[in-house]
Design an enzyme around this catalytic site. Sequence first.
Site, mmCIF file in Angstrom:
data_model
loop_
_atom_site.group_PDB
_atom_site.id
_atom_site.type_symbol
_atom_site.label_atom_id
_atom_site.label_comp_id
_atom_site.label_asym_id
_atom_site.label_seq_id
_atom_site.Cartn_x
_atom_site.Cartn_y
_atom_site.Cartn_z
ATOM 1 N N HIS A 52 0.862 -1.191 0.000
ATOM 2 C CA HIS A 52 0.000 0.000 0.000
ATOM 3 C C HIS A 52 0.898 1.241 0.000
ATOM 4 C CE1 HIS A 52 -3.790 2.144 0.752
ATOM 5 N NE2 HIS A 52 -3.120 2.889 1.629
ATOM 6 N N ASP A 77 1.025 5.278 0.013
ATOM 7 C CA ASP A 77 0.240 6.469 0.365
ATOM 8 C C ASP A 77 0.841 7.744 -0.216
ATOM 9 O OD1 ASP A 77 -1.938 5.504 2.070
ATOM 10 O OD2 ASP A 77 -0.337 4.842 3.412
ATOM 11 N N MET A 83 0.538 11.712 -0.511
ATOM 12 C CA MET A 83 -0.077 12.885 0.142
ATOM 13 C C MET A 83 0.577 14.153 -0.399
ATOM 14 S SD MET A 83 -0.208 11.563 4.050
ATOM 15 C CE MET A 83 -0.724 9.883 4.468
ATOM 16 N N MET A 132 -3.991 10.640 -2.125
ATOM 17 C CA MET A 132 -4.620 11.682 -1.299
ATOM 18 C C MET A 132 -4.123 13.005 -1.855
ATOM 19 S SD MET A 132 -4.058 9.698 2.303
ATOM 20 C CE MET A 132 -2.866 8.577 1.574
ATOM 21 N N MET A 162 -11.901 4.594 4.576
ATOM 22 C CA MET A 162 -10.958 5.104 5.564
ATOM 23 C C MET A 162 -11.566 4.928 6.955
ATOM 24 S SD MET A 162 -8.361 6.115 3.852
ATOM 25 C CE MET A 162 -7.443 6.647 5.301
ATOM 26 N N PHE A 214 -2.161 10.647 8.161
ATOM 27 C CA PHE A 214 -1.119 10.169 9.068
ATOM 28 C C PHE A 214 -1.307 8.689 9.397
ATOM 29 C CE2 PHE A 214 -2.040 14.615 9.754
ATOM 30 C CZ PHE A 214 -0.777 15.192 9.614
ATOM 31 N N GLY A 215 -0.194 8.005 9.617
ATOM 32 C CA GLY A 215 -0.249 6.645 10.137
ATOM 33 C C GLY A 215 -0.406 6.687 11.656
ATOM 34 N N GLY A 216 -0.679 5.539 12.237
ATOM 35 C CA GLY A 216 -0.670 5.416 13.689
ATOM 36 C C GLY A 216 -1.876 5.978 14.427
ATOM 37 N N GLY A 261 -6.613 2.175 8.069
ATOM 38 C CA GLY A 261 -6.448 3.035 9.236
ATOM 39 C C GLY A 261 -6.723 2.317 10.538
ATOM 40 N N GLY A 262 -5.691 2.182 11.359
ATOM 41 C CA GLY A 262 -5.872 1.626 12.693
ATOM 42 C C GLY A 262 -6.149 0.137 12.735
ATOM 43 N N GLY A 296 -0.313 -0.240 8.532
ATOM 44 C CA GLY A 296 0.983 0.444 8.475
ATOM 45 C C GLY A 296 1.771 0.249 9.736
ATOM 46 N N SER A 297 1.390 1.006 10.789
ATOM 47 C CA SER A 297 2.153 0.942 12.036
ATOM 48 C C SER A 297 2.104 -0.459 12.649
ATOM 49 C CB SER A 297 1.634 1.991 13.017
ATOM 50 O OG SER A 297 0.237 1.923 13.138
#
Length: 230
Positions: free
Chosen positions: A33, A35, A37, A68, A137, A143-145, A180-181, A201-202
């Site tokens: 993936h 991203d 931005m 994005m 989303m 942002f990640g995390g 996300g998350g 991601g994180s």
Amino acid sequence: MTYRIAPSILSADFAKLGEEVSNVIASGADWIHFDVMDNHYVPNLTIGPLVCEAIRPYTTAPIDVHLMVKPVDRIVPDFAKAGANVITFHPDASDHVDRTLGLIRDSGCQAGLVFNPATPLNWMDYVMDKLDVVLLMSVNPGFGGQSFIPGTLDKLREARAKIDAYAERSGRKILLEIDGGVKVGNIAEIARAGADTFVAGSAVFGASKDSDPQRYNSVIGELRGALAGV
Ligand code: DX5
Ligand code: ZN
């Protein structure tokens, strides 16, 4: 049900990106993936087609480009030439959603729409034939995390119903991706709500700091283990 795990390289070590890409695929991931931005559509700035082109030789796995950016169309052919396989964008960032989807398909990539937490799903209703992926989303993009927004579970169920109804009448499958998350602890309930493709991601890149090429094996194994119980 076939599940896909798509680690977001936003949380990878950018100084060793090629290595991170091959290591995460060697550790069992399905997609990369990517991203993008622009510090305009979202308040952060990341990577573009040059970086996509640079990582392309490090894997044969699909590169899933999440745009994005605003405007969208100008940059689409550049990503196709840089080796992207899937390109998704936010419908509110394009003046002509149907045209942008066509442009992505004409460039030889699979096309998808991305829905922010507050973006209604009906943007997809009249373009189902041009969609290969729907991406929800579960955080605000940029942002990640961040933490998974729980209301996304109901939205996933709604998206799943639309996609299944469409598959029934057309015979065509659209993937339902979540971003996300996503963590080991919530991936099962996200899958139960209807997602089949999981960006993480994180959760993946934050999992291990050692230098073993298959260092992401155990976290990806745990994600798959949680999915196996669904
Ligand atoms: C956020 C990006 C995500 C992000 C996910 O705008 O689209 O792909 O990297 O990161 P985690 O999994 O850490 O929430
Ligand atoms: Zn993303």
